[in-house]
Design a protein around this motif. Structure first.
Motif, PDB file in Angstrom:
ATOM      1  N   LEU A 132       0.816  -1.207   0.000  1.00 53.55           N
ATOM      2  CA  LEU A 132       0.000   0.000   0.000  1.00 53.55           C
ATOM      3  C   LEU A 132       0.853   1.261   0.000  1.00 53.55           C
ATOM      4  CD1 LEU A 132      -2.819   1.255   0.146  1.00 53.55           C
ATOM      5  CD2 LEU A 132      -2.722   1.034   2.636  1.00 53.55           C
ATOM      6  N   VAL A 133       1.891   1.269   0.834  1.00 53.39           N
ATOM      7  CA  VAL A 133       2.736   2.464   0.920  1.00 53.39           C
ATOM      8  C   VAL A 133       3.518   2.679  -0.374  1.00 53.39           C
ATOM      9  CG1 VAL A 133       4.718   3.487   2.106  1.00 53.39           C
ATOM     10  CG2 VAL A 133       2.889   2.435   3.434  1.00 53.39           C
ATOM     11  N   VAL A 134       4.014   1.612  -0.970  1.00 57.40           N
ATOM     12  CA  VAL A 134       4.743   1.755  -2.239  1.00 57.40           C
ATOM     13  C   VAL A 134       3.811   2.299  -3.322  1.00 57.40           C
ATOM     14  CG1 VAL A 134       5.908   0.492  -4.091  1.00 57.40           C
ATOM     15  CG2 VAL A 134       6.509   0.045  -1.713  1.00 57.40           C
ATOM     16  N   ASP A 135       2.582   1.794  -3.377  1.00 53.89           N
ATOM     17  CA  ASP A 135       1.618   2.323  -4.340  1.00 53.89           C
ATOM     18  C   ASP A 135       1.340   3.797  -4.065  1.00 53.89           C
ATOM     19  OD1 ASP A 135       1.412  -0.087  -5.624  1.00 53.89           O
ATOM     20  OD2 ASP A 135      -0.511  -0.653  -4.739  1.00 53.89           O
ATOM     21  N   TRP A 136       1.228   4.164  -2.786  1.00 60.47           N
ATOM     22  CA  TRP A 136       0.965   5.553  -2.407  1.00 60.47           C
ATOM     23  C   TRP A 136       2.124   6.465  -2.797  1.00 60.47           C
ATOM     24  CZ3 TRP A 136       3.273   8.806   1.356  1.00 60.47           C
ATOM     25  CH2 TRP A 136       2.551   9.969   1.648  1.00 60.47           C
ATOM     26  N   LEU A 137       3.343   5.967  -2.683  1.00 61.39           N
ATOM     27  CA  LEU A 137       4.506   6.763  -3.089  1.00 61.39           C
ATOM     28  C   LEU A 137       4.483   7.027  -4.593  1.00 61.39           C
ATOM     29  CD1 LEU A 137       7.374   5.127  -0.999  1.00 61.39           C
ATOM     30  CD2 LEU A 137       6.394   7.406  -0.666  1.00 61.39           C
ATOM     31  N   GLU A 141      -4.219   9.873   6.462  1.00 61.72           N
ATOM     32  CA  GLU A 141      -5.218   8.888   6.065  1.00 61.72           C
ATOM     33  C   GLU A 141      -4.569   7.545   5.749  1.00 61.72           C
ATOM     34  OE1 GLU A 141      -8.562  11.892   4.094  1.00 61.72           O
ATOM     35  OE2 GLU A 141      -6.941  11.061   2.861  1.00 61.72           O
ATOM     36  N   LEU A 142      -3.429   7.586   5.081  1.00 68.21           N
ATOM     37  CA  LEU A 142      -2.698   6.347   4.771  1.00 68.21           C
ATOM     38  C   LEU A 142      -2.281   5.643   6.056  1.00 68.21           C
ATOM     39  CD1 LEU A 142      -1.118   4.536   2.680  1.00 68.21           C
ATOM     40  CD2 LEU A 142       0.842   6.029   3.146  1.00 68.21           C
ATOM     41  N   ARG A 143      -1.693   6.406   6.973  1.00 63.81           N
ATOM     42  CA  ARG A 143      -1.251   5.815   8.244  1.00 63.81           C
ATOM     43  C   ARG A 143      -2.423   5.209   9.005  1.00 63.81           C
ATOM     44  NH1 ARG A 143       0.119   9.896  12.852  1.00 63.81           N
ATOM     45  NH2 ARG A 143      -2.153   9.697  12.999  1.00 63.81           N
ATOM     46  N   ASP A 144      -3.520   5.934   9.082  1.00 65.64           N
ATOM     47  CA  ASP A 144      -4.659   5.445   9.845  1.00 65.64           C
ATOM     48  C   ASP A 144      -5.316   4.245   9.179  1.00 65.64           C
ATOM     49  OD1 ASP A 144      -4.125   7.374  11.678  1.00 65.64           O
ATOM     50  OD2 ASP A 144      -5.846   8.653  11.212  1.00 65.64           O
ATOM     51  N   ALA A 145      -5.285   4.188   7.843  1.00 67.54           N
ATOM     52  CA  ALA A 145      -5.818   3.020   7.140  1.00 67.54           C
ATOM     53  C   ALA A 145      -4.990   1.786   7.477  1.00 67.54           C
ATOM     54  CB  ALA A 145      -5.824   3.267   5.628  1.00 67.54           C
ATOM     55  N   CYS A 146      -3.670   1.960   7.536  1.00 65.39           N
ATOM     56  CA  CYS A 146      -2.789   0.838   7.884  1.00 65.39           C
ATOM     57  C   CYS A 146      -3.035   0.376   9.326  1.00 65.39           C
ATOM     58  CB  CYS A 146      -1.333   1.244   7.697  1.00 65.39           C
ATOM     59  SG  CYS A 146      -0.846   1.516   5.978  1.00 65.39           S
ATOM     60  N   ILE A 147      -3.114   1.336  10.240  1.00 66.34           N
ATOM     61  CA  ILE A 147      -3.343   0.992  11.647  1.00 66.34           C
ATOM     62  C   ILE A 147      -4.711   0.334  11.822  1.00 66.34           C
ATOM     63  CG2 ILE A 147      -3.671   1.966  13.950  1.00 66.34           C
ATOM     64  CD1 ILE A 147      -1.574   4.099  13.168  1.00 66.34           C
ATOM     65  N   GLY A 148      -5.711   0.885  11.168  1.00 61.01           N
ATOM     66  CA  GLY A 148      -7.042   0.305  11.260  1.00 61.01           C
ATOM     67  C   GLY A 148      -7.084  -1.114  10.723  1.00 61.01           C
ATOM     68  N   GLY A 149      -6.326  -1.382   9.657  1.00 65.09           N
ATOM     69  CA  GLY A 149      -6.263  -2.728   9.112  1.00 65.09           C
ATOM     70  C   GLY A 149      -5.691  -3.720  10.108  1.00 65.09           C
ATOM     71  N   CYS A 150      -4.671  -3.292  10.834  1.00 64.47           N
ATOM     72  CA  CYS A 150      -4.053  -4.157  11.840  1.00 64.47           C
ATOM     73  C   CYS A 150      -5.024  -4.439  12.986  1.00 64.47           C
ATOM     74  CB  CYS A 150      -2.779  -3.512  12.367  1.00 64.47           C
ATOM     75  SG  CYS A 150      -1.894  -4.507  13.599  1.00 64.47           S
ATOM     76  N   ILE A 151      -5.625  -3.389  13.505  1.00 64.30           N
ATOM     77  CA  ILE A 151      -6.537  -3.545  14.650  1.00 64.30           C
ATOM     78  C   ILE A 151      -7.733  -4.413  14.270  1.00 64.30           C
ATOM     79  CG2 ILE A 151      -8.108  -2.293  16.176  1.00 64.30           C
ATOM     80  CD1 ILE A 151      -6.028   0.023  16.062  1.00 64.30           C
ATOM     81  N   GLY A 152      -8.303  -4.147  13.093  1.00 64.37           N
ATOM     82  CA  GLY A 152      -9.451  -4.914  12.652  1.00 64.37           C
ATOM     83  C   GLY A 152      -9.139  -6.382  12.465  1.00 64.37           C
ATOM     84  N   ALA A 153      -7.932  -6.691  12.000  1.00 60.84           N
ATOM     85  CA  ALA A 153      -7.547  -8.087  11.789  1.00 60.84           C
ATOM     86  C   ALA A 153      -7.251  -8.805  13.100  1.00 60.84           C
ATOM     87  CB  ALA A 153      -6.317  -8.142  10.874  1.00 60.84           C
ATOM     88  N   LEU A 154      -6.764  -8.060  14.110  1.00 62.63           N
ATOM     89  CA  LEU A 154      -6.396  -8.683  15.391  1.00 62.63           C
ATOM     90  C   LEU A 154      -7.579  -8.876  16.327  1.00 62.63           C
ATOM     91  CD1 LEU A 154      -3.042  -6.847  16.222  1.00 62.63           C
ATOM     92  CD2 LEU A 154      -3.323  -9.205  15.436  1.00 62.63           C
ATOM     93  N   ARG A 155      -8.576  -8.012  16.239  1.00 62.88           N
ATOM     94  CA  ARG A 155      -9.677  -8.054  17.205  1.00 62.88           C
ATOM     95  C   ARG A 155     -10.341  -9.425  17.343  1.00 62.88           C
ATOM     96  NH1 ARG A 155     -11.995  -1.969  16.157  1.00 62.88           N
ATOM     97  NH2 ARG A 155     -11.310  -1.093  18.159  1.00 62.88           N
ATOM     98  N   PRO A 156     -10.621 -10.146  16.257  1.00 69.82           N
ATOM     99  CA  PRO A 156     -11.290 -11.446  16.426  1.00 69.82           C
ATOM    100  C   PRO A 156     -10.409 -12.513  17.086  1.00 69.82           C
ATOM    101  CG  PRO A 156     -11.534 -10.600  14.178  1.00 69.82           C
ATOM    102  CD  PRO A 156     -10.488  -9.781  14.840  1.00 69.82           C
ATOM    103  N   LEU A 157      -9.096 -12.267  17.151  1.00 74.76           N
ATOM    104  CA  LEU A 157      -8.171 -13.295  17.633  1.00 74.76           C
ATOM    105  C   LEU A 157      -7.766 -13.125  19.089  1.00 74.76           C
ATOM    106  CD1 LEU A 157      -5.780 -13.364  14.537  1.00 74.76           C
ATOM    107  CD2 LEU A 157      -7.663 -14.941  15.026  1.00 74.76           C
ATOM    108  N   LEU A 158      -8.006 -11.954  19.657  1.00 72.26           N
ATOM    109  CA  LEU A 158      -7.509 -11.662  21.002  1.00 72.26           C
ATOM    110  C   LEU A 158      -8.648 -11.653  22.017  1.00 72.26           C
ATOM    111  CD1 LEU A 158      -5.002  -8.807  20.087  1.00 72.26           C
ATOM    112  CD2 LEU A 158      -4.475 -11.202  20.562  1.00 72.26           C
ATOM    113  N   PRO A 159      -8.359 -12.094  23.243  1.00 70.11           N
ATOM    114  CA  PRO A 159      -9.404 -12.144  24.274  1.00 70.11           C
ATOM    115  C   PRO A 159      -9.862 -10.768  24.732  1.00 70.11           C
ATOM    116  CG  PRO A 159      -7.253 -12.683  25.210  1.00 70.11           C
ATOM    117  CD  PRO A 159      -7.064 -12.623  23.726  1.00 70.11           C
TER     118      PRO A 159
END
Length: 202
Positions: free
Chosen positions: A161-166, A175-193
């Motif tokens: 994503l970042v290479v494409d953005w460059l 917005e790019l940074r927050d999209a990346c962070i949001g992707g991480c949080i969204g992917a981890l939420r179902p896996l963590l207690p």
């Protein structure tokens, strides 16, 4: 040409890396000439080639140094929230990527299939993944394995994503940074207690 300076081998190598990093950041990879590196460093081409046998070797050393510095700046502290740690790590990387756009595009596009460059990037991503695993609440080995797999895929997603953005800035840096962070949080939420970022919007 600047006046010739007598330096120790280690200092000379550091100087050549500095000149190389500046040139690779300023222009596309194919436009950087070893003759220009030697001229700007105030050394003979023979001396430059004793330290770096070719442009690829110089670029690889420059990129390895950058990866080491980015890892040093990406501090993961269990006392900080996951979001604070992700923001700090993303900001450090985006600072470098924006300032060194040509070098990043060279590593990810021009030299995309090069095993040396790929190893440097893979090792950095693996180190970042290990550090993130060390600060997340992992209940057992199965959870750790699942989270590790998600983080590996997320880091590759961020890289692409970042290479494409460059290449084409279709959104703001924030917005790019927050999209990346949001992707991480969204992917981890179902896996963590426990929700790893309760203050981050769903």
């Amino acid at each position: 040409m600047p006046p010739r300076q007598r330096l120790s081998p280690a200092d000379r190598r550091a100087q050549l890396l500095s000149v190389g990093a500046r040139l690779f950041a300023a222009r596309p990879y194919e436009e950087v000439l070893m003759e220009e590196v030697a001229a700007q460093a105030g050394v003979s081409r023979a001396l430059l080639y004793r330290h770096f046998p070719g442009k690829h070797d110089l670029f690889a050393a420059v990129y390895q140094q950058a990866a080491d510095q980015l890892l040093a700046r990406s501090r993961f502290d269990p006392a900080d929230t996951l979001v604070e740690q992700l923001v700090e790590g993303m900001d450090a990387h985006l600072d470098y990527f924006v300032a060194n756009r040509h070098a990043v595009l060279a590593a990810n596009r021009v030299l995309a299939g090069d095993p040396v460059i790929q190893t440097i990037m893979t090792n950095e991503l693996d180190a970042l993944r290990s550090r993130l695993l060390g600060v997340l609440p992992l209940a057992d080995d199965d959870t750790r394995a699942a989270v590790s797999q998600v983080l590996r895929s997320w880091l590759v997603f961020v890289q692409v994503l970042v290479v494409d953005w460059l290449t084409e800035e279709t959104c703001t840096r924030t917005e790019l940074r927050d999209a990346c962070i949001g992707g991480c949080i969204g992917a981890l939420r179902p896996l963590l207690p426990v929700d790893p970022a309760p203050d981050w919007p769903r």
